[in-house]
Design an enzyme around this catalytic site. Structure first.
Site, PDB file in Angstrom:
ATOM      1  CG  ASP A 115     -28.048 -17.312  17.368  1.00 63.18           C
ATOM      2  OD1 ASP A 115     -27.419 -17.939  16.509  1.00 63.18           O
ATOM      3  OD2 ASP A 115     -28.685 -16.260  17.125  1.00 63.18           O
ATOM      4  CG  ASP A 117     -24.615 -13.143  13.296  1.00 58.64           C
ATOM      5  OD1 ASP A 117     -24.177 -12.007  13.084  1.00 58.64           O
ATOM      6  OD2 ASP A 117     -23.920 -14.173  13.166  1.00 58.64           O
ATOM      7  CG  ASP A 318     -31.640 -14.302  15.849  1.00 54.92           C
ATOM      8  OD1 ASP A 318     -30.757 -15.183  15.934  1.00 54.92           O
ATOM      9  OD2 ASP A 318     -31.726 -13.510  14.894  1.00 54.92           O
TER      10      ASP A 318
HETATM   11  O1  LIG Z   1     -26.510 -18.800  14.125  1.00 51.39           O
HETATM   12  P1  LIG Z   1     -26.175 -17.348  14.062  1.00 51.39           P
HETATM   13  O2  LIG Z   1     -25.029 -16.955  14.961  1.00 51.39           O
HETATM   14  O3  LIG Z   1     -27.388 -16.479  14.277  1.00 51.39           O
HETATM   15  O4  LIG Z   1     -25.672 -17.115  12.574  1.00 51.39           O
HETATM   16  C1  LIG Z   1     -26.602 -17.133  11.494  1.00 51.39           C
HETATM   17  C2  LIG Z   1     -26.042 -16.297  10.369  1.00 51.39           C
HETATM   18  O5  LIG Z   1     -25.761 -15.029  10.957  1.00 51.39           O
HETATM   19  C3  LIG Z   1     -25.111 -14.066  10.154  1.00 51.39           C
HETATM   20  O6  LIG Z   1     -26.040 -13.556   9.227  1.00 51.39           O
HETATM   21  C4  LIG Z   1     -27.075 -12.830   9.844  1.00 51.39           C
HETATM   22  O7  LIG Z   1     -26.515 -11.682  10.523  1.00 51.39           O
HETATM   23  C5  LIG Z   1     -25.877 -10.723   9.647  1.00 51.39           C
HETATM   24  C6  LIG Z   1     -25.250  -9.644  10.519  1.00 51.39           C
HETATM   25  O8  LIG Z   1     -26.188  -9.033  11.355  1.00 51.39           O
HETATM   26  C7  LIG Z   1     -26.904 -10.172   8.672  1.00 51.39           C
HETATM   27  O9  LIG Z   1     -26.307  -9.237   7.794  1.00 51.39           O
HETATM   28  C8  LIG Z   1     -27.520 -11.336   7.881  1.00 51.39           C
HETATM   29  O10 LIG Z   1     -28.544 -10.868   7.036  1.00 51.39           O
HETATM   30  C9  LIG Z   1     -28.090 -12.395   8.817  1.00 51.39           C
HETATM   31  O11 LIG Z   1     -28.530 -13.543   8.106  1.00 51.39           O
HETATM   32  C10 LIG Z   1     -23.876 -14.621   9.500  1.00 51.39           C
HETATM   33  O12 LIG Z   1     -23.336 -13.677   8.619  1.00 51.39           O
HETATM   34  C11 LIG Z   1     -24.151 -15.939   8.810  1.00 51.39           C
HETATM   35  O13 LIG Z   1     -22.939 -16.475   8.344  1.00 51.39           O
HETATM   36  C12 LIG Z   1     -24.760 -16.894   9.832  1.00 51.39           C
HETATM   37  O14 LIG Z   1     -25.019 -18.138   9.235  1.00 51.39           O
END
Ligand SMILES: O=P(O)(O)OC[C@H]1O[C@H](O[C@H]2O[C@H](CO)[C@@H](O)[C@H](O)[C@H]2O)[C@H](O)[C@@H](O)[C@@H]1O
Length: 375
Positions: A115, A117, A318
């Site tokens: 993954d 983020d 995560d």
């Molecule tokens: O599947 P992932 O790669 O984990 O993506 C899930 C979402 O991640 C991002 O949002 C998350 O991370 C951001 C940066 O650290 C944070 O600001 C936010 O609160 C989190 O939800 C991304 O911006 C999304 O588009 C993804 O869907």
């Protein structure tokens, strides 16, 4: 590496066309055989909110924030450390269990799923600031030299590809709804829940159903959400191609209900869209029978890694959407699920890692082990 699939997507009415067919040369695909897209069940706002939207929004809160170099980063509270330690008895550290994991991996084909983020990059306030370190990039690059490696993210494929910046990987964007291998063949899911293939040049080749409508729908929802939330300070709306994400991390908690209501009201006009919850983000996505777990199965099949007995997928993530992949691996009893978390969490993953820096150490250890094995 060749990207093949014998995976019969449950969203396809006729799985035969995708069987034993190389992605990108699916000339036998029919455009008319598609099961109807399930509709989201209609519900009243109050029901939806009391049934958990707001609770879920609150539950996705970080334990506490601390300022590091101008970013607020999620960290575990000291007084939660005891709870974390006892949680780790059930979900041992993958780093400390390296011997156990490599014992299972011996003589097996390993496939890595990462993954982005919260796994490769730390969680920060602004999604655009979620950069991975060059050391992490090198660790991922090295691991991909030995094992087929996929980045599987809620972000759009293009965006996450740009952030990771490695061409030798597979990328599954929009929670697995938009897949591309290093050879340039892509498979994505259209609004009928059908697989669409795109070739190396980015031109659509043999497609299962026209994909245009679905992208337009998400794009329209994205633009409407930007417009409707512009008065709510701190809201960030992201266009993730097959998914629109409404971030409320930087929004005053008293306005969360307004956001929930607004999204709920908008979805009344889109019965083929649904909400899933991520870390302080509401993700609006199609009602299709596809998730990160299905994407992992699809990719394993594409890689020809179909014999569960000699394959070991390792999935590190995560977030809640990663649970679909953990669940799939658990059900098939065929892989290693690792949850990245610095706090106790309900999870289907067996192992845990505390944060992205431990993920990096784990990837390095895996490479070191493989080098030793091959020596
Ligand atoms: O599947 P992932 O790669 O984990 O993506 C899930 C979402 O991640 C991002 O949002 C998350 O991370 C951001 C940066 O650290 C944070 O600001 C936010 O609160 C989190 O939800 C991304 O911006 C999304 O588009 C993804 O869907």
């Amino acid at each position: 590496m060749e990207l093949k699939s014998t995976h019969s997507s449950p969203v396809l009415a006729d799985p035969a066309p995708i069987n034993k067919t190389r992605l990108g040369i699916l000339s036998t695909l029919s455009s008319s055989k598609c099961i109807p897209v399930p509709r989201r069940k209609p519900g009243k706002l109050d029901e939806a909110l009391s049934n958990g939207w707001l609770d879920a929004m609150k539950a996705s809160s970080p334990p506490r924030k601390k300022l590091i170099k101008g970013y607020s980063v999620e960290v575990a509270l000291d007084d939660a450390e005891t709870a974390y330690c006892s949680w780790k008895i059930k979900h041992p550290s993958a780093l400390k269990s390296m011997q156990q994991i490599t014992k299972r991996a011996k003589n097996k084909k390993i496939a890595i799923f990462l993954d982005y983020d919260g796994t490769l990059s730390p969680i920060v306030d602004n999604p655009d600031d979620a950069l991975m370190s060059s050391e992490m990039r090198l660790a991922v690059k090295n691991v991909a030299e030995f094992f087929p490696t996929t980045i599987i993210s809620g972000r759009s494929r293009d965006k996450v590809h740009k952030l990771v910046g490695l061409t030798e990987l597979y990328y599954a964007g929009s929670h697995g709804m938009d897949i591309m291998g290093p050879v340039g063949v892509t498979a994505s899911i259209d609004h009928h829940g059908c697989v669409k293939l795109t070739d190396r040049q980015g031109e659509e080749s043999k497609q299962y159903q026209p994909a245009g409508e679905f992208l337009q729908m998400i794009d329209k929802v994205f633009r409407t959400l930007v417009e409707k939330t512009k008065g709510i300070r701190g809201t960030i709306v992201e266009n993730n191609k097959f998914c629109a994400s409404v971030h409320y991390r930087n929004v005053d908690e008293k306005n969360w209900r307004t956001i929930a209501r607004l999204v709920h009201n908008l979805l009344k006009d889109y019965p083929h869209l649904q909400i899933t919850h991520g870390r302080k983000v509401l993700e609006i996505r199609p009602v299709v029978d596809w998730d990160k777990g299905k994407a992992v199965e699809f990719l394993l099949d594409s890689l020809g890694f179909t014999n569960q007995a000699d394959v070991l997928p390792i999935y590190i993530g995560d977030d809640r959407t990663d649970e679909d992949a953990f669940k799939m691996l658990g059900k098939k009893k065929c892989g290693v699920g690792i949850l990245v978390s610095s706090v106790p969490k309900e999870t289907k993953a067996f192992y845990s890692l505390r944060d992205p820096s431990e993920v990096m150490e784990f990837l390095k250890s895996l490479v070191a082990w493989k080098k030793m094995e091959d020596a």
